[in-house]
Design a protein around this motif. Structure first.
Motif, PDB file in Angstrom:
ATOM      1  N   ASN A 132      -1.360   3.123  12.716  1.00  0.00           N
ATOM      2  CA  ASN A 132      -1.490   2.498  11.394  1.00  0.00           C
ATOM      3  C   ASN A 132      -2.287   3.379  10.435  1.00  0.00           C
ATOM      4  O   ASN A 132      -2.851   2.891   9.453  1.00  0.00           O
ATOM      5  N   ASP A 133      -2.316   4.677  10.711  1.00  0.00           N
ATOM      6  CA  ASP A 133      -3.108   5.599   9.894  1.00  0.00           C
ATOM      7  C   ASP A 133      -2.670   5.617   8.440  1.00  0.00           C
ATOM      8  O   ASP A 133      -3.481   5.855   7.537  1.00  0.00           O
ATOM      9  N   ASP A 134      -1.376   5.389   8.196  1.00  0.00           N
ATOM     10  CA  ASP A 134      -0.847   5.501   6.838  1.00  0.00           C
ATOM     11  C   ASP A 134      -0.773   4.160   6.113  1.00  0.00           C
ATOM     12  O   ASP A 134      -0.228   4.082   5.012  1.00  0.00           O
ATOM     13  N   TRP A 135      -1.273   3.107   6.728  1.00  0.00           N
ATOM     14  CA  TRP A 135      -1.245   1.801   6.072  1.00  0.00           C
ATOM     15  C   TRP A 135      -2.163   1.797   4.855  1.00  0.00           C
ATOM     16  O   TRP A 135      -3.315   2.224   4.925  1.00  0.00           O
ATOM     17  N   GLU A 136      -1.652   1.304   3.750  1.00  0.00           N
ATOM     18  CA  GLU A 136      -2.469   1.145   2.547  1.00  0.00           C
ATOM     19  C   GLU A 136      -3.062  -0.262   2.556  1.00  0.00           C
ATOM     20  O   GLU A 136      -2.644  -1.152   1.831  1.00  0.00           O
ATOM     21  N   SER A 137      -4.049  -0.442   3.411  1.00  0.00           N
ATOM     22  CA  SER A 137      -4.657  -1.753   3.584  1.00  0.00           C
ATOM     23  C   SER A 137      -6.168  -1.627   3.490  1.00  0.00           C
ATOM     24  O   SER A 137      -6.726  -0.528   3.573  1.00  0.00           O
ATOM     25  N   VAL A 138      -6.820  -2.772   3.337  1.00  0.00           N
ATOM     26  CA  VAL A 138      -8.279  -2.792   3.267  1.00  0.00           C
ATOM     27  C   VAL A 138      -8.797  -3.882   4.193  1.00  0.00           C
ATOM     28  O   VAL A 138      -8.119  -4.882   4.452  1.00  0.00           O
TER      29      VAL A 138
ATOM     30  N   ASN B  82      -7.783  -7.674   7.968  1.00  0.00           N
ATOM     31  CA  ASN B  82      -7.149  -6.516   7.342  1.00  0.00           C
ATOM     32  C   ASN B  82      -5.986  -7.011   6.485  1.00  0.00           C
ATOM     33  O   ASN B  82      -5.155  -7.792   6.944  1.00  0.00           O
TER      34      ASN B  82
ATOM     35  N   MET C 283      -2.974  -6.175   3.279  1.00  0.00           N
ATOM     36  CA  MET C 283      -2.181  -5.342   2.381  1.00  0.00           C
ATOM     37  C   MET C 283      -1.627  -6.240   1.282  1.00  0.00           C
ATOM     38  O   MET C 283      -1.255  -7.389   1.550  1.00  0.00           O
ATOM     39  N   GLU C 284      -1.557  -5.712   0.056  1.00  0.00           N
ATOM     40  CA  GLU C 284      -1.015  -6.489  -1.052  1.00  0.00           C
ATOM     41  C   GLU C 284       0.019  -5.674  -1.806  1.00  0.00           C
ATOM     42  O   GLU C 284      -0.011  -4.440  -1.802  1.00  0.00           O
ATOM     43  N   GLY C 285       0.948  -6.392  -2.455  1.00  0.00           N
ATOM     44  CA  GLY C 285       2.000  -5.731  -3.209  1.00  0.00           C
ATOM     45  C   GLY C 285       2.383  -6.527  -4.434  1.00  0.00           C
ATOM     46  O   GLY C 285       1.765  -7.557  -4.747  1.00  0.00           O
TER      47      GLY C 285
END
Length: 232
Positions: free
Chosen positions: A37-43, A55, A57-59
């Motif tokens: 999950n290294d490339d996940w754009e999450s916080v 954890n 992710m939003e879009g």
């Protein structure tokens, strides 16, 4: 017409690892039991080590995908795991929910296998997809037959020689109509009957000990899957 509705999948289990080890696995070690999950754009909206992690992710349009993990210590170096996956599915809600909820049990079982047998070891992850011909209703059955494990229940020992792959010696650690797990002394093989959810059959390989070769693994197993479905 889109069908944007929220979903929530809740799973409670016990795993063979302390909250600290589970935290490590779900934050830095996902390639060992899930996928990288290294490339996940999450916080991380909640990060209370080692007990509570959220954890997210939003879009656009209010879309989100969130995983909450709560870990409580138990005796004997174990932990109680409360796992909540929530978010919004766009289109095909029922099919996506069915697939995601069934995957959850298998993924968290694999987390337990990792913690019990391979915790902390370096891992090489490989994802392999079967050809489109595997989408047929009997697609996953054909794979089990080719592996020589049709009808094998969890706990069954296997020792088979697979054409082009070589000897596979280990134990079936998970088996139902949609998923199959095989564990050897240094590798976990995860097989996914995603034909039941409108997608091709797939598999992931988690090779431990630091000697894995992802390119070779993908080539070897990709060719095997091509042969399995070449007659479709």
């Amino acid at each position: 017409m889109t069908d944007n509705r929220e979903f929530e999948i809740v799973h409670d289990s016990e795993v063979p690892g302390t909250p600290e080890r589970v935290w490590e696995a779900v934050t830095k070690g996902t390639a060992a039991w899930l996928f990288p999950n290294d490339d996940w754009e999450s916080v991380n909206t909640v990060e209370e080590y080692p007990r509570h992690l959220v954890n997210r992710m939003e879009g656009p349009g209010g879309w989100f995908n969130q995983i909450e993990t709560v870990m409580e210590p138990l005796e004997g170096g174990r932990a109680k795991l409360h796992y909540v996956h929530s978010g919004i599915f766009a289109d095909n809600w029922d099919e996506q929910y069915d697939g995601a909820s069934k995957h959850t049990e298998f993924y968290l079982h694999t987390l337990g296998q990792y913690l019990r047998y391979f915790d902390g070891q370096p891992v090489v992850f490989t994802d392999v997809q079967a050809p489109a011909a595997s989408r047929t209703p009997d697609g996953f059955i054909k794979l089990k037959e080719a592996l020589g494990v049709e009808g094998a229940a969890a706990g069954t020992s296997i020792d088979v020689d697979l054409d082009g792959v070589g000897r596979l010696s280990g134990e079936v650690d998970f088996s139902n109509e949609n998923f199959l797990g095989i564990r050897t002394s240094d590798t976990m093989y995860r097989f996914f009957g995603r034909n039941a959810f409108g997608a091709p059959v797939g598999m992931t390989v988690h090779e431990f000990g630091g000697s894995g070769d992802s390119e070779l693994t993908a080539k070897t197993w990709g060719a095997f899957l091509e042969r399995v479905y070449s007659s479709n």
